[in-house]
Motif scaffolding. Structure first.
Motif, PDB file in Angstrom:
ATOM      1  N   GLU A 174       6.867  25.338   7.052  1.00  0.00           N
ATOM      2  CA  GLU A 174       6.696  26.601   7.786  1.00  0.00           C
ATOM      3  C   GLU A 174       5.976  27.646   6.936  1.00  0.00           C
ATOM      4  O   GLU A 174       5.090  28.366   7.425  1.00  0.00           O
ATOM      5  N   GLU A 175       6.352  27.756   5.658  1.00  0.00           N
ATOM      6  CA  GLU A 175       5.693  28.723   4.781  1.00  0.00           C
ATOM      7  C   GLU A 175       4.219  28.372   4.563  1.00  0.00           C
ATOM      8  O   GLU A 175       3.341  29.249   4.547  1.00  0.00           O
ATOM      9  N   THR A 176       3.962  27.079   4.388  1.00  0.00           N
ATOM     10  CA  THR A 176       2.574  26.641   4.198  1.00  0.00           C
ATOM     11  C   THR A 176       1.742  26.920   5.447  1.00  0.00           C
ATOM     12  O   THR A 176       0.594  27.373   5.361  1.00  0.00           O
ATOM     13  N   LEU A 177       2.330  26.648   6.620  1.00  0.00           N
ATOM     14  CA  LEU A 177       1.616  26.914   7.870  1.00  0.00           C
ATOM     15  C   LEU A 177       1.338  28.406   8.030  1.00  0.00           C
ATOM     16  O   LEU A 177       0.234  28.814   8.439  1.00  0.00           O
ATOM     17  N   LYS A 178       2.312  29.255   7.691  1.00  0.00           N
ATOM     18  CA  LYS A 178       2.116  30.698   7.803  1.00  0.00           C
ATOM     19  C   LYS A 178       1.001  31.161   6.888  1.00  0.00           C
ATOM     20  O   LYS A 178       0.141  31.977   7.270  1.00  0.00           O
ATOM     21  N   GLU A 179       0.981  30.646   5.654  1.00  0.00           N
ATOM     22  CA  GLU A 179      -0.072  31.025   4.717  1.00  0.00           C
ATOM     23  C   GLU A 179      -1.441  30.580   5.201  1.00  0.00           C
ATOM     24  O   GLU A 179      -2.432  31.327   5.115  1.00  0.00           O
ATOM     25  N   THR A 180      -1.530  29.372   5.742  1.00  0.00           N
ATOM     26  CA  THR A 180      -2.804  28.859   6.268  1.00  0.00           C
ATOM     27  C   THR A 180      -3.272  29.691   7.454  1.00  0.00           C
ATOM     28  O   THR A 180      -4.471  29.991   7.589  1.00  0.00           O
ATOM     29  N   GLN A 181      -2.339  30.082   8.321  1.00  0.00           N
ATOM     30  CA  GLN A 181      -2.697  30.909   9.482  1.00  0.00           C
ATOM     31  C   GLN A 181      -3.193  32.293   9.052  1.00  0.00           C
ATOM     32  O   GLN A 181      -4.107  32.850   9.658  1.00  0.00           O
ATOM     33  N   GLU A 182      -2.592  32.858   8.015  1.00  0.00           N
ATOM     34  CA  GLU A 182      -3.054  34.146   7.506  1.00  0.00           C
ATOM     35  C   GLU A 182      -4.459  34.033   6.942  1.00  0.00           C
ATOM     36  O   GLU A 182      -5.297  34.926   7.135  1.00  0.00           O
ATOM     37  N   GLN A 183      -4.738  32.952   6.226  1.00  0.00           N
ATOM     38  CA  GLN A 183      -6.093  32.743   5.712  1.00  0.00           C
ATOM     39  C   GLN A 183      -7.102  32.602   6.851  1.00  0.00           C
ATOM     40  O   GLN A 183      -8.205  33.152   6.797  1.00  0.00           O
ATOM     41  N   ALA A 184      -6.709  31.859   7.896  1.00  0.00           N
ATOM     42  CA  ALA A 184      -7.602  31.686   9.053  1.00  0.00           C
ATOM     43  C   ALA A 184      -7.845  33.015   9.765  1.00  0.00           C
ATOM     44  O   ALA A 184      -8.964  33.318  10.187  1.00  0.00           O
ATOM     45  N   ALA A 185      -6.790  33.847   9.880  1.00  0.00           N
ATOM     46  CA  ALA A 185      -6.936  35.150  10.539  1.00  0.00           C
ATOM     47  C   ALA A 185      -7.873  36.053   9.735  1.00  0.00           C
ATOM     48  O   ALA A 185      -8.697  36.782  10.298  1.00  0.00           O
ATOM     49  N   ALA A 186      -7.730  36.010   8.385  1.00  0.00           N
ATOM     50  CA  ALA A 186      -8.615  36.812   7.544  1.00  0.00           C
ATOM     51  C   ALA A 186     -10.058  36.360   7.680  1.00  0.00           C
ATOM     52  O   ALA A 186     -10.985  37.183   7.730  1.00  0.00           O
ATOM     53  N   ALA A 187     -10.287  35.066   7.754  1.00  0.00           N
ATOM     54  CA  ALA A 187     -11.649  34.546   7.933  1.00  0.00           C
ATOM     55  C   ALA A 187     -12.226  34.969   9.268  1.00  0.00           C
ATOM     56  O   ALA A 187     -13.401  35.344   9.370  1.00  0.00           O
ATOM     57  N   HIS A 188     -11.414  34.935  10.307  1.00  0.00           N
ATOM     58  CA  HIS A 188     -11.871  35.374  11.626  1.00  0.00           C
ATOM     59  C   HIS A 188     -12.196  36.864  11.628  1.00  0.00           C
ATOM     60  O   HIS A 188     -13.119  37.307  12.316  1.00  0.00           O
ATOM     61  N   ALA A 189     -11.430  37.652  10.870  1.00  0.00           N
ATOM     62  CA  ALA A 189     -11.668  39.099  10.823  1.00  0.00           C
ATOM     63  C   ALA A 189     -12.996  39.420  10.161  1.00  0.00           C
ATOM     64  O   ALA A 189     -13.658  40.406  10.511  1.00  0.00           O
ATOM     65  N   ARG A 190     -13.385  38.606   9.169  1.00  0.00           N
ATOM     66  CA  ARG A 190     -14.653  38.852   8.485  1.00  0.00           C
ATOM     67  C   ARG A 190     -15.853  38.479   9.339  1.00  0.00           C
ATOM     68  O   ARG A 190     -16.946  39.038   9.182  1.00  0.00           O
ATOM     69  N   VAL A 191     -15.692  37.557  10.261  1.00  0.00           N
ATOM     70  CA  VAL A 191     -16.791  37.088  11.116  1.00  0.00           C
ATOM     71  C   VAL A 191     -16.426  37.360  12.565  1.00  0.00           C
ATOM     72  O   VAL A 191     -15.493  36.750  13.094  1.00  0.00           O
ATOM     73  N   VAL A 192     -17.140  38.315  13.169  1.00  0.00           N
ATOM     74  CA  VAL A 192     -16.874  38.621  14.585  1.00  0.00           C
ATOM     75  C   VAL A 192     -17.244  37.434  15.451  1.00  0.00           C
ATOM     76  O   VAL A 192     -16.528  37.054  16.370  1.00  0.00           O
TER      77      VAL A 192
END
Length: 387
Positions: free
Chosen positions: A166-184
């Motif tokens: 669960e912690e690993t999945l949460k961290e991966t999702q946060e990284q994916a969200a940050a990547a999406h935020a940088r690229v509209v």
């Protein structure tokens, strides 16, 4: 004595006949003038205070540079889109190369970020699968929690595996969200950073285009101000162009002559250049908004004690027939004799509604922007093929 008397009587008879003929001539002319005005003269207004006028289109530099080539000089005819002069394009070419390099850098960065999004999305799916597998493993072990065959240590490891997943999945999702935020968007049409880089490239391309100054309209070059080697800045006057195919005549009529003048009335124009052999058909196109003195640099101040009334004149614009104007060209400022036929008095003295036509538009600058946009499209397409 008799012969001398006869000669005297003969001379007196001739004198009487000459005087009689002169009297008849003057009477005839007076009668003709008396009849002419009420029948024909009242329907005509004429003036020789009339001059050919036209548009004087001044060209100004849009970008700084040194004049390197002059393609047109005074008294020469140019066509719309034809070359007039060129500025040194070295700086503009360097700026265009910089803009192209900046676009490629931004495109590469956006491409890298889009790949990160794809990678993070795949990692998120993988972590979700691992979490689900850990949960399934824990679910299989929980019913055997009190069984002698299930050690407490195994159950604790299963719970730890779920927590870690669960912690690993949460961290991966946060990284994916940050990547999406940088690229509209990975689509160049909707990515702001790419659009900004593209706009900078188009601006640099336009600056290069503007080093090659072209005629916005067809006409004759007049009042060239620049020389080869001269440094010019944006806004500096370069030369002027007079479209000789869209000239008109300004007839300065007395205010008392405007009583029956209406827009649309027919007129005849005779220029001093060609004389009465060439008559230009014309049409009343408009009447100025005020007298010439009202728009002068120093308008008269009539609120004084020694005021003297002066008859004012108002400019009436006459549109010339283009076919005759093409056969017999005129120049701005030439003197003319104008006669307006005022038989048709049903029209208006008010101005007509403004309607831009072919004489008031140019496509030269739109073509420059179109070439810049096409160059940006080619750059964008070439960068897309490199992905």
């Amino acid at each position: 004595m008799v012969e001398q008397a006869a000669k005297g009587q003969s001379r007196q008879g001739k004198r009487r006949r000459v005087l009689l003929l002169l009297a008849c001539l003057f009477l005839t002319l007076g009668a003709a003038a008396f009849v002419y005005h009420p029948i024909w003269g009242q329907f005509e207004e004429s003036t020789d205070d009339a001059y050919v006028n036209g548009h004087l289109i001044e060209l100004h530099a849009q970008v700084p540079g040194v004049v390197t080539v002059i393609d047109a000089d005074d008294t020469q005819l140019v066509h719309e889109g034809g070359p007039l002069l060129e500025l040194d394009a070295t700086d503009a070419k360097v700026h265009l190369q910089q803009a192209e390099a900046s676009y490629r850098i931004v495109a590469a960065e956006v491409n890298r970020q889009c790949l990160e999004i794809v990678s993070d999305t795949a990692a998120t799916l993988q972590k979700q699968a691992q979490l689900q597998a850990a949960r399934d493993d824990l679910a299989r072990r929980l019913p055997l929690a009190h069984s002698p065959s299930m050690a407490d240590e195994e159950l604790a490891h299963a719970r730890d595996a779920v927590r870690i997943a669960e912690e690993t999945l949460k961290e991966t999702q946060e990284q994916a969200a940050a990547a999406h935020a940088r690229v509209v968007s990975c689509d160049p049409e909707h990515q702001p950073s790419l659009q900004q880089a593209r706009a900078a490239y188009v601006a640099a391309y336009l600056s290069l285009e503007r080093t090659r100054i072209k005629a916005p309209v067809s006409g004759m070059v007049a009042r060239r101000h620049v020389q080869v080697g001269q440094q010019v800045s944006p806004g500096d006057s370069l030369m002027s162009i007079v479209p000789l195919d869209s000239l008109w005549v300004d007839a300065n009529l007395k205010e008392s002559q405007l009583r029956h003048v209406r827009i649309g009335q027919k007129a005849k124009v005779v220029s001093d250049l060609y004389g009465s052999q060439v008559v230009y058909p014309a049409v009343v196109e408009g009447v100025a908004a005020g007298s010439g003195s009202a728009f002068s640099l120093l308008p008269p101040q009539n609120a004084v004690g020694n005021w003297i009334k002066v008859v004012q004149r108002v400019a009436v614009r006459l549109r010339l027939d283009k076919a005759v104007l093409e056969q017999h060209p005129l120049r701005v400022g030439l003197s003319t004799l104008v006669t307006i036929d005022t038989h048709d008095r049903d029209g208006s003295l008010q101005g007509i509604k403004a309607q831009p036509g072919d004489d008031s538009t140019t496509i030269v600058y739109a073509q420059q922007l179109d070439r810049a946009e096409k160059a940006a499209d080619r750059l964008q397409l070439a960068q897309a093929h490199r992905r």
